[in-house]
Scaffold this motif. Sequence first.
Motif, PDB file in Angstrom:
ATOM      1  N   SER A  84       0.805  -1.230   0.000  1.00  0.00           N
ATOM      2  CA  SER A  84       0.000   0.000   0.000  1.00  0.00           C
ATOM      3  C   SER A  84       0.831   1.270   0.000  1.00  0.00           C
ATOM      4  CB  SER A  84      -0.922   0.014   1.217  1.00  0.00           C
ATOM      5  OG  SER A  84      -0.179   0.241   2.414  1.00  0.00           O
ATOM      6  N   GLY A  85       2.024   1.208   0.601  1.00  0.00           N
ATOM      7  CA  GLY A  85       2.833   2.415   0.759  1.00  0.00           C
ATOM      8  C   GLY A  85       2.325   3.320   1.861  1.00  0.00           C
ATOM      9  N   GLN A  86       1.118   3.065   2.335  1.00  0.00           N
ATOM     10  CA  GLN A  86       0.492   3.873   3.398  1.00  0.00           C
ATOM     11  C   GLN A  86      -0.230   2.913   4.344  1.00  0.00           C
ATOM     12  OE1 GLN A  86       0.807   7.084   3.920  1.00  0.00           O
ATOM     13  NE2 GLN A  86       1.879   7.604   2.027  1.00  0.00           N
ATOM     14  N   PRO A  87       0.474   2.304   5.284  1.00  0.00           N
ATOM     15  CA  PRO A  87      -0.168   1.305   6.139  1.00  0.00           C
ATOM     16  C   PRO A  87      -1.327   1.837   6.973  1.00  0.00           C
ATOM     17  CG  PRO A  87       2.050   1.850   6.938  1.00  0.00           C
ATOM     18  CD  PRO A  87       1.914   2.441   5.567  1.00  0.00           C
ATOM     19  N   SER A  88      -1.308   3.134   7.309  1.00  0.00           N
ATOM     20  CA  SER A  88      -2.400   3.692   8.108  1.00  0.00           C
ATOM     21  C   SER A  88      -3.700   3.743   7.314  1.00  0.00           C
ATOM     22  CB  SER A  88      -2.031   5.082   8.618  1.00  0.00           C
ATOM     23  OG  SER A  88      -0.958   5.015   9.543  1.00  0.00           O
ATOM     24  N   SER A  89      -3.641   4.248   6.088  1.00  0.00           N
ATOM     25  CA  SER A  89      -4.857   4.294   5.277  1.00  0.00           C
ATOM     26  C   SER A  89      -5.247   2.893   4.820  1.00  0.00           C
ATOM     27  CB  SER A  89      -4.674   5.223   4.073  1.00  0.00           C
ATOM     28  OG  SER A  89      -3.546   4.872   3.312  1.00  0.00           O
ATOM     29  N   TYR A  90      -4.271   2.004   4.633  1.00  0.00           N
ATOM     30  CA  TYR A  90      -4.601   0.609   4.316  1.00  0.00           C
ATOM     31  C   TYR A  90      -5.387  -0.016   5.465  1.00  0.00           C
ATOM     32  CZ  TYR A  90      -4.245  -4.379   3.539  1.00  0.00           C
ATOM     33  OH  TYR A  90      -4.553  -5.711   3.379  1.00  0.00           O
ATOM     34  N   ALA A  91      -4.942   0.235   6.700  1.00  0.00           N
ATOM     35  CA  ALA A  91      -5.660  -0.278   7.866  1.00  0.00           C
ATOM     36  C   ALA A  91      -7.092   0.247   7.887  1.00  0.00           C
ATOM     37  CB  ALA A  91      -4.938   0.101   9.156  1.00  0.00           C
ATOM     38  N   GLY A  92      -7.263   1.536   7.576  1.00  0.00           N
ATOM     39  CA  GLY A  92      -8.604   2.108   7.516  1.00  0.00           C
ATOM     40  C   GLY A  92      -9.469   1.417   6.471  1.00  0.00           C
ATOM     41  N   MET A  93      -8.881   1.116   5.315  1.00  0.00           N
ATOM     42  CA  MET A  93      -9.622   0.424   4.263  1.00  0.00           C
ATOM     43  C   MET A  93     -10.035  -0.980   4.721  1.00  0.00           C
ATOM     44  SD  MET A  93      -8.546   0.055   0.228  1.00  0.00           S
ATOM     45  CE  MET A  93      -6.912  -0.622   0.593  1.00  0.00           C
ATOM     46  N   VAL A  94      -9.136  -1.667   5.411  1.00  0.00           N
ATOM     47  CA  VAL A  94      -9.450  -2.991   5.945  1.00  0.00           C
ATOM     48  C   VAL A  94     -10.615  -2.903   6.924  1.00  0.00           C
ATOM     49  CG1 VAL A  94      -8.593  -4.839   7.458  1.00  0.00           C
ATOM     50  CG2 VAL A  94      -7.162  -3.984   5.600  1.00  0.00           C
ATOM     51  N   PHE A  95     -10.593  -1.907   7.805  1.00  0.00           N
ATOM     52  CA  PHE A  95     -11.666  -1.754   8.794  1.00  0.00           C
ATOM     53  C   PHE A  95     -13.016  -1.517   8.107  1.00  0.00           C
ATOM     54  CE2 PHE A  95      -8.413   0.099  12.038  1.00  0.00           C
ATOM     55  CZ  PHE A  95      -7.890  -1.166  12.218  1.00  0.00           C
ATOM     56  N   VAL A  96     -13.019  -0.737   7.039  1.00  0.00           N
ATOM     57  CA  VAL A  96     -14.261  -0.462   6.321  1.00  0.00           C
ATOM     58  C   VAL A  96     -14.811  -1.731   5.684  1.00  0.00           C
ATOM     59  CG1 VAL A  96     -15.278   0.761   4.358  1.00  0.00           C
ATOM     60  CG2 VAL A  96     -13.742   1.978   5.911  1.00  0.00           C
ATOM     61  N   PHE A  97     -13.955  -2.472   4.994  1.00  0.00           N
ATOM     62  CA  PHE A  97     -14.399  -3.714   4.360  1.00  0.00           C
ATOM     63  C   PHE A  97     -14.872  -4.727   5.409  1.00  0.00           C
ATOM     64  CE2 PHE A  97     -11.577  -2.689   0.530  1.00  0.00           C
ATOM     65  CZ  PHE A  97     -12.668  -2.306  -0.249  1.00  0.00           C
ATOM     66  N   ASP A  98     -14.130  -4.831   6.502  1.00  0.00           N
ATOM     67  CA  ASP A  98     -14.532  -5.752   7.579  1.00  0.00           C
ATOM     68  C   ASP A  98     -15.935  -5.419   8.067  1.00  0.00           C
ATOM     69  OD1 ASP A  98     -12.024  -6.800   7.343  1.00  0.00           O
ATOM     70  OD2 ASP A  98     -11.282  -6.088   9.275  1.00  0.00           O
ATOM     71  N   ALA A  99     -16.176  -4.129   8.311  1.00  0.00           N
ATOM     72  CA  ALA A  99     -17.480  -3.691   8.823  1.00  0.00           C
ATOM     73  C   ALA A  99     -18.598  -3.968   7.822  1.00  0.00           C
ATOM     74  CB  ALA A  99     -17.426  -2.200   9.162  1.00  0.00           C
ATOM     75  N   LEU A 100     -18.333  -3.691   6.543  1.00  0.00           N
ATOM     76  CA  LEU A 100     -19.349  -3.914   5.517  1.00  0.00           C
ATOM     77  C   LEU A 100     -19.714  -5.393   5.412  1.00  0.00           C
ATOM     78  CD1 LEU A 100     -18.125  -1.507   2.674  1.00  0.00           C
ATOM     79  CD2 LEU A 100     -20.143  -1.230   4.119  1.00  0.00           C
ATOM     80  N   PHE A 101     -18.721  -6.258   5.372  1.00  0.00           N
ATOM     81  CA  PHE A 101     -18.978  -7.682   5.185  1.00  0.00           C
ATOM     82  C   PHE A 101     -19.679  -8.290   6.401  1.00  0.00           C
ATOM     83  CE2 PHE A 101     -15.120  -7.859   2.157  1.00  0.00           C
ATOM     84  CZ  PHE A 101     -15.935  -7.512   1.081  1.00  0.00           C
ATOM     85  N   LEU A 102     -19.219  -7.927   7.601  1.00  0.00           N
ATOM     86  CA  LEU A 102     -19.840  -8.500   8.797  1.00  0.00           C
ATOM     87  C   LEU A 102     -21.257  -7.950   8.989  1.00  0.00           C
ATOM     88  CD1 LEU A 102     -19.518 -10.417  11.157  1.00  0.00           C
ATOM     89  CD2 LEU A 102     -18.516  -8.547  12.485  1.00  0.00           C
ATOM     90  N   SER A 103     -21.461  -6.677   8.694  1.00  0.00           N
ATOM     91  CA  SER A 103     -22.803  -6.096   8.812  1.00  0.00           C
ATOM     92  C   SER A 103     -23.768  -6.761   7.831  1.00  0.00           C
ATOM     93  CB  SER A 103     -22.754  -4.592   8.550  1.00  0.00           C
ATOM     94  OG  SER A 103     -21.963  -3.932   9.520  1.00  0.00           O
TER      95      SER A 103
END
Length: 280
Positions: free
Chosen positions: A169-188
């Motif tokens: 990603s080159g940007q682990p902080s924003s990558y982490a944010g993207m992971v959190f969003v996808f996690d929330a969408l899929f589990l919801s």
Amino acid sequence: MEPHVFLAVLAAAVMHASWNVLVKLRLDRFLSLLLIQALMGVGGIGMLLAFPPPTAASIPYALTSGILHLGYNLFLARSYRTGDLSQVYPISRGAAPLLTLLVTWGFMHEDVNLTIGAGVALLVAGIWAVSLAGRRGLRLDGLTLFFAIGTSLFITAYTIVDGIGGRVSGQPSSYAGMVFVFDALFLSAAALAMRGPGVVRQVAPYWKTGVLGALLAGGAYWIAIWAMTKAPIAGVAALRETSILVVMLLSMRLLKEPVTLPRLAGALLIVAGAMLIRLG
């Protein structure tokens, strides 16, 4: 492992242990995970807005991570439904660092030296010693054992995927944010499909406690993703499982659990393993 990375991962372990021990919701395990994951997704949106965007090449990793985290949450909730936490935990959490080491070293050819390898082995042995001290073997039915082992495999998989994704990603902080969003969408989406829209009313009253859990859980995994861009994935994966030592100390303090010789020996193994990973 550099000192600042080592200390950051230890801080993540404390955060991970704290949300598991201190955040008590009067919800079943699945709904508790749903609430915390959904709020982490809200935080993830903020992270995507606050940090430079990750590379397009990292998006497939984040998507894959979201699917793997969905499997992890479903398997974890199911294994805890019929299995005791003290029995399920060492299988689901204790085996994952060793599996991660074998995969990253054997298939990814990551540079994992003998010191780190020995540290991971000692730390995993310590986790099992602390978790199973004083217990007469595992008492799990076959289906619960299946879900506990499956949880461990999901942990291994998403750890490796996010380790690679964070680097790409080159940007682990924003990558982490993207992971959190996808996690929330899929589990919801899974929660709505499995239990209907009533889940929103069930979790809404606990949002304040959920925010605390999301901050601790999200902060812990954010640090882990960042650390995996600075150090071997296997070393970070093992070191963050020192959280079980924090759980033991908090249990002794809050629940007045006794200190036994096997648990003390396990704690020393965890500390020795962590020190070897630091030196590796």
